[in-house]
Design a protein around this motif. Structure first.
Motif, mmCIF file in Angstrom:
data_model
loop_
_atom_site.group_PDB
_atom_site.id
_atom_site.type_symbol
_atom_site.label_atom_id
_atom_site.label_comp_id
_atom_site.label_asym_id
_atom_site.label_seq_id
_atom_site.Cartn_x
_atom_site.Cartn_y
_atom_site.Cartn_z
ATOM 1 N N ARG A 1 29.334 54.135 16.658
ATOM 2 C CA ARG A 1 28.427 54.146 15.509
ATOM 3 C C ARG A 1 27.320 55.178 15.682
ATOM 4 N NH1 ARG A 1 24.119 49.506 13.974
ATOM 5 N NH2 ARG A 1 23.263 50.471 12.102
ATOM 6 N N ALA A 2 26.734 55.234 16.890
ATOM 7 C CA ALA A 2 25.650 56.188 17.136
ATOM 8 C C ALA A 2 26.134 57.618 16.935
ATOM 9 C CB ALA A 2 25.111 56.002 18.552
ATOM 10 N N ARG A 3 27.334 57.914 17.403
ATOM 11 C CA ARG A 3 27.870 59.270 17.271
ATOM 12 C C ARG A 3 28.200 59.596 15.825
ATOM 13 N NH1 ARG A 3 31.744 58.947 22.664
ATOM 14 N NH2 ARG A 3 30.100 59.430 24.180
ATOM 15 N N GLN A 4 28.803 58.649 15.130
ATOM 16 C CA GLN A 4 29.206 58.908 13.747
ATOM 17 C C GLN A 4 28.005 59.071 12.818
ATOM 18 O OE1 GLN A 4 31.804 55.603 12.850
ATOM 19 N NE2 GLN A 4 33.620 56.642 13.635
ATOM 20 N N ASP A 5 26.950 58.281 13.064
ATOM 21 C CA ASP A 5 25.804 58.272 12.161
ATOM 22 C C ASP A 5 24.626 59.089 12.664
ATOM 23 O OD1 ASP A 5 27.363 56.555 10.715
ATOM 24 O OD2 ASP A 5 26.272 54.735 11.277
ATOM 25 N N GLY A 6 24.782 59.738 13.835
ATOM 26 C CA GLY A 6 23.703 60.551 14.384
ATOM 27 C C GLY A 6 22.494 59.741 14.793
ATOM 28 N N LEU A 7 22.706 58.525 15.306
ATOM 29 C CA LEU A 7 21.614 57.637 15.686
ATOM 30 C C LEU A 7 21.310 57.773 17.181
ATOM 31 C CD1 LEU A 7 22.794 54.460 13.742
ATOM 32 C CD2 LEU A 7 21.089 56.155 13.006
ATOM 33 N N LEU A 8 20.083 57.377 17.557
ATOM 34 C CA LEU A 8 19.662 57.478 18.948
ATOM 35 C C LEU A 8 19.713 56.118 19.627
ATOM 36 C CD1 LEU A 8 16.521 59.810 18.645
ATOM 37 C CD2 LEU A 8 18.823 60.430 19.429
ATOM 38 N N LEU A 9 20.159 56.119 20.866
ATOM 39 C CA LEU A 9 20.075 54.943 21.716
ATOM 40 C C LEU A 9 18.774 55.024 22.504
ATOM 41 C CD1 LEU A 9 23.734 55.071 22.987
ATOM 42 C CD2 LEU A 9 22.799 53.168 21.663
ATOM 43 N N THR A 10 18.049 53.928 22.591
ATOM 44 C CA THR A 10 16.775 53.939 23.290
ATOM 45 C C THR A 10 16.752 52.845 24.344
ATOM 46 O OG1 THR A 10 15.755 52.467 21.655
ATOM 47 C CG2 THR A 10 15.565 54.837 21.267
ATOM 48 N N ALA A 11 15.954 53.096 25.391
ATOM 49 C CA ALA A 11 15.747 52.104 26.454
ATOM 50 C C ALA A 11 14.302 52.244 26.906
ATOM 51 C CB ALA A 11 16.705 52.337 27.614
ATOM 52 N N GLY A 12 13.505 51.218 26.690
ATOM 53 C CA GLY A 12 12.079 51.336 26.973
ATOM 54 C C GLY A 12 11.471 52.430 26.112
ATOM 55 N N GLU A 13 10.793 53.380 26.764
ATOM 56 C CA GLU A 13 10.170 54.477 26.026
ATOM 57 C C GLU A 13 11.032 55.734 26.024
ATOM 58 O OE1 GLU A 13 6.308 55.143 27.620
ATOM 59 O OE2 GLU A 13 5.708 53.038 27.508
ATOM 60 N N ALA A 14 12.275 55.629 26.506
ATOM 61 C CA ALA A 14 13.157 56.794 26.627
ATOM 62 C C ALA A 14 14.322 56.699 25.655
ATOM 63 C CB ALA A 14 13.686 56.901 28.055
ATOM 64 N N THR A 15 14.870 57.858 25.326
ATOM 65 C CA THR A 15 16.167 57.897 24.653
ATOM 66 C C THR A 15 17.224 58.176 25.721
ATOM 67 O OG1 THR A 15 15.990 60.268 24.162
ATOM 68 C CG2 THR A 15 15.176 58.734 22.501
ATOM 69 N N VAL A 16 18.413 57.629 25.506
ATOM 70 C CA VAL A 16 19.499 57.819 26.465
ATOM 71 C C VAL A 16 20.720 58.345 25.727
ATOM 72 C CG1 VAL A 16 18.652 56.090 28.086
ATOM 73 C CG2 VAL A 16 20.237 55.394 26.300
ATOM 74 N N THR A 17 21.353 59.345 26.344
ATOM 75 C CA THR A 17 22.526 59.960 25.723
ATOM 76 C C THR A 17 23.726 59.757 26.636
ATOM 77 O OG1 THR A 17 21.109 61.651 24.727
ATOM 78 C CG2 THR A 17 23.484 62.091 24.797
ATOM 79 N N PRO A 18 24.690 58.944 26.224
ATOM 80 C CA PRO A 18 25.847 58.680 27.080
ATOM 81 C C PRO A 18 26.875 59.798 27.017
ATOM 82 C CG PRO A 18 26.021 57.421 25.054
ATOM 83 C CD PRO A 18 24.713 58.143 24.983
ATOM 84 N N ALA A 19 27.632 59.910 28.092
ATOM 85 C CA ALA A 19 28.743 60.865 28.145
ATOM 86 C C ALA A 19 29.901 60.203 28.888
ATOM 87 C CB ALA A 19 28.331 62.142 28.853
ATOM 88 N N LYS A 20 31.086 60.409 28.420
ATOM 89 C CA LYS A 20 32.257 59.874 29.108
ATOM 90 C C LYS A 20 32.462 60.623 30.421
ATOM 91 C CE LYS A 20 37.284 59.524 28.646
ATOM 92 N NZ LYS A 20 38.437 59.785 27.767
ATOM 93 N N PRO A 21 32.619 59.911 31.555
ATOM 94 C CA PRO A 21 32.883 60.598 32.822
ATOM 95 C C PRO A 21 34.161 61.421 32.741
ATOM 96 C CG PRO A 21 32.363 58.286 33.194
ATOM 97 C CD PRO A 21 32.538 58.452 31.720
ATOM 98 N N VAL A 22 34.179 62.573 33.376
ATOM 99 C CA VAL A 22 35.355 63.450 33.288
ATOM 100 C C VAL A 22 36.581 62.806 33.906
ATOM 101 C CG1 VAL A 22 33.989 65.563 33.249
ATOM 102 C CG2 VAL A 22 34.704 64.619 35.448
ATOM 103 N N TRP A 23 36.401 61.851 34.809
ATOM 104 C CA TRP A 23 37.524 61.213 35.485
ATOM 105 C C TRP A 23 38.020 59.962 34.757
ATOM 106 C CZ3 TRP A 23 35.622 56.441 36.276
ATOM 107 C CH2 TRP A 23 34.243 56.307 36.482
ATOM 108 N N ALA A 24 37.301 59.503 33.735
ATOM 109 C CA ALA A 24 37.634 58.232 33.078
ATOM 110 C C ALA A 24 38.786 58.407 32.107
ATOM 111 C CB ALA A 24 36.413 57.676 32.363
ATOM 112 N N SER A 25 39.606 57.377 31.964
ATOM 113 C CA SER A 25 40.779 57.452 31.101
ATOM 114 C C SER A 25 40.585 56.777 29.754
ATOM 115 C CB SER A 25 41.979 56.796 31.811
ATOM 116 O OG SER A 25 41.746 55.410 32.031
ATOM 117 N N PHE A 26 39.463 56.080 29.539
ATOM 118 C CA PHE A 26 39.287 55.370 28.268
ATOM 119 C C PHE A 26 38.943 56.332 27.133
ATOM 120 C CE2 PHE A 26 35.042 55.258 30.182
ATOM 121 C CZ PHE A 26 34.219 55.599 29.129
#
Length: 311
Positions: A286-311
């Motif tokens: 949802r965050a990627r499709q709608d351009g929304l930000l994930l936040t934790a405390g006072e920070a924003t966090v941007t996830p990335a799929k690990p290069v070794w992950a198969s999901f």
């Protein structure tokens, strides 16, 4: 890190347990998630000790040295693992020994770390360990092996405390801190024990431990095997552990990650601008499709799929 000189760090948060005796492999085979029959002088594995419900309790590497199987559980949880192993020993012809006082768990990383482990003590590049998960060699009175989770992490070793530093420095390794190693681990998105996995709660497949070679799918029964297999084959995973880039103050472990004010996951361990977070897959989408930000405390966090992950 690859441009830097190969380094070593003694991991004070990991101890060493030895399982010896003629039934050592068969004993562990029925308890842990990986195939202990693969372990030998030239092979180490990464494995989990789970609850009967398939929840995480302990993680460790298993290597062979001097006829014993060596495990490296977390130092402050070592006695708890020993207690559980003794409970299941029954009539198995084994001995269990805490060797934290004599053997150190060491991380070897950066530069040409794997190349320096081929000829013990000589540190001759080009004659070392292959970039093959779990490949092992005798080294400096102990054993060294390519990290069985991910070769990009470098190598691990179980070495006698006495003489370990001298042998490693003779092989061309520079002393480094465990924090340096931790930063590399986090940048690669690899979880580490109870820093990132909650005992008696975390599921191995939510935390990508299948992709990190912790589970044998064809070894037969072990503690928690039935529910772990059911989770895999019924595709029941709704959360995954992601490396995240932190923009702002580093949130403490356990800080909720939110999307539009609603909880989407939580932060696990982190350093600087790198952290790990367990996140709901539908919220990531949802965050990627709608351009929304994930936040934790006072920070924003941007996830990335690990290069070794198969999901």
């Amino acid at each position: 890190m690859t441009a830097e000189r190969a380094g070593y760090a003694v991991l004070e948060d990991r101890g060493v347990i030895a399982v010896a005796g003629e039934d050592r492999a068969a004993f562990l085979q029925g308890l842990v998630s990986n195939d202990v029959r693969r372990v030998g002088p030239d092979r180490a594995v990464y494995a989990l000790f789970l609850t009967p419900q398939g929840k995480f309790l302990h993680d460790f590497r298993i290597a062979e040295s001097d006829g014993a199987l060596l495990l490296d559980p977390e130092t402050d949880r070592r006695e708890e693992l020993l207690r559980r192993l003794k409970m299941y020993r029954l009539r198995s012809r084994i001995t269990l020994e805490d060797r934290a006082g004599t053997l150190a768990a060491v991380a070897l990383f950066g530069g040409d770390a794997l190349a320096r482990l081929g000829l013990p003590g000589l540190g001759l590049p080009g004659l070392g360990l292959p970039e093959e998960a779990g490949a092992a060699v005798p080294f400096a009175g102990g054993v060294a092996f390519t990290d069985p989770r991910l070769p990009a992490l470098g190598a691990r070793a179980f070495l006698p405390h006495d003489g370990a530093a001298a042998a490693l420095e003779a092989a061309g390794f520079a002393p480094r801190s465990a924090d340096d190693y931790d930063r590399q681990r986090l940048s690669l998105g690899v979880p580490e024990g109870s820093r990132d996995l909650v005992p008696d709660k975390s599921l191995p497949l939510e935390n990508d431990l299948d992709d990190l070679n912790a589970i044998s799918w064809d070894k037969g029964c072990y503690m928690g095997q039935e529910l772990t297999a059911r989770t895999k084959y019924r595709a029941l995973i709704k959360k995954k552990l992601f490396p995240v880039t932190v923009d702002g103050p580093l949130p403490a472990p356990g800080t909720p990650v939110t999307l539009n004010g609603k909880e989407a996951g939580e932060i696990r361990s982190g350093r600087g601008t790198c952290a790990l977070a367990l996140l709901r897959l539908e919220d990531i989408t949802r965050a990627r499709q709608d351009g929304l930000l994930l936040t934790a405390g006072e920070a924003t966090v941007t996830p990335a799929k690990p290069v070794w992950a198969s999901f």
